[in-house]
Design an enzyme around this catalytic site. Structure first.
Site, PDB file in Angstrom:
ATOM      1  CB  CYS A   1     -19.484  41.530  -7.233  1.00 20.33           C
ATOM      2  SG  CYS A   1     -20.079  42.746  -6.028  1.00 20.33           S
TER       3      CYS A   1
ATOM      4  CD  GLU B   1     -16.242  43.220  -7.878  1.00 23.83           C
ATOM      5  OE1 GLU B   1     -16.569  43.479  -9.046  1.00 23.83           O
ATOM      6  OE2 GLU B   1     -17.010  43.372  -6.901  1.00 23.83           O
TER       7      GLU B   1
ATOM      8  CE  LYS C   1     -19.720  42.470 -11.584  1.00 21.77           C
ATOM      9  NZ  LYS C   1     -19.317  43.633 -10.748  1.00 21.77           N
TER      10      LYS C   1
END
Length: 284
Positions: A158, A45, A117
């Site tokens: 993440c 990321e 995300k």
């Protein structure tokens, strides 16, 4: 999709607020991966930029056809390798927001797929700082999987790691074989939860997990845990850097026969599941 084992690499780095310096690091790590025989390399990321000051990430955000991403497309093409770019600052719908976007580029330099995300990191870390990713980031809405030489990839970023229903859908609805979890975990949460969460996702989905990580101090305010990992469908760590915070690559072979074997021995996909909280139904 391939049937013979395919070598993959997971890159670990300490990105800073310098696009050119981060690109130079990525280029060097791609060369190392190619030298190791990898066909696919995964970056963490925020591989291209980690802000030092509030607002910097939004200011440098660009569309996926902008010059920053085009550099990485050229890198993939010139190196003849697929890239997973773990969390790119894609320009959002207004000047105050971006999307944290995971981009897959093929070996011809073409963008094959992207995922924004979904779960944003709005957390008061015990003993650490307060994070409010939603203050400058738009959440994604779509679950994404894509075919590659390394198998069918399930994309995430993440903080998504803490929401197992996403990975259940990637496995059972989207037929993922490899789950990609590029991350910049904090040092405190990484020490407590990083490896155990990754191994749990591998075991419960019977997928490989590739978790490329940011590592070390990016600036005076931000530090990442590191510990880049490649985990097989049995939950065994098969790739890991010797130094948790070093810059480098971990390498492993994706063994498709192992995926088939684990899924045959413990046939969880054959159990009828009907669970609205997970948002999927299977009846095989």
């Amino acid at each position: 999709m391939a049937s013979n084992p395919v070598r993959v690499a997971a890159a670990q780095m300490t990105s800073i607020n310098d696009l050119a310096a981060n690109f130079a690091t990525c280029s060097r790590l791609v060369k190392e991966a190619v030298a190791e025989g990898a066909k696919f390399v995964c970056f963490p990321e925020s591989f291209s930029f980690i802000a030092d000051k509030d607002g910097e990430s939004v200011n440098i955000a660009e569309p996926l056809d902008g010059p920053i991403m085009q550099q990485y497309c050229s890198l993939a093409r010139e190196s003849g390798i697929w890239l997973s770019l773990g969390g790119f600052q894609e320009r959002g719908s207004d000047d105050a927001h971006l999307r944290n976007t995971h981009v897959i580029i093929d070996d011809s330099g073409s963008i094959r797929s992207s995922y924004s995300k979904i779960h944003l990191f709005d957390v008061d870390v015990p003993g650490g700082r307060v994070y409010k990713e939603s203050s400058f980031t738009e959440p994604g809405k779509d679950i994404v999987a894509v075919d590659s030489p390394a198998g069918r990839l399930g994309l995430s970023v993440c903080y998504d790691l803490r929401f197992p229903e996403l990975y259940q859908q990637l496995r059972f609805q989207h037929e993922a074989q490899i789950l990609l979890v590029p991350s910049a975990f904090t040092k405190i949460t990484g020490q407590a939860h990083w490896e155990i969460l990754l191994r749990a996702r591998a075991i419960e989905t019977q997928c490989y997990v590739i978790a490329a990580a940011q590592a070390g101090k990016h600036n005076d305010k931000r530090e990442s845990y590191g510990d880049t990992l490649i985990i097989d469908p049995w939950g065994t760590v098969v790739g890991r850097l010797p130094d948790r915070i070093s810059t480098g690559i971990a390498v492993a072979d994706i063994d498709f026969s192992l995926i088939d074997s684990v899924r045959a021995k413990i046939p969880i996909a054959k159990v009828t599941l009907s669970c609205s909280i997970l948002g999927y139904e299977t009846d095989h």
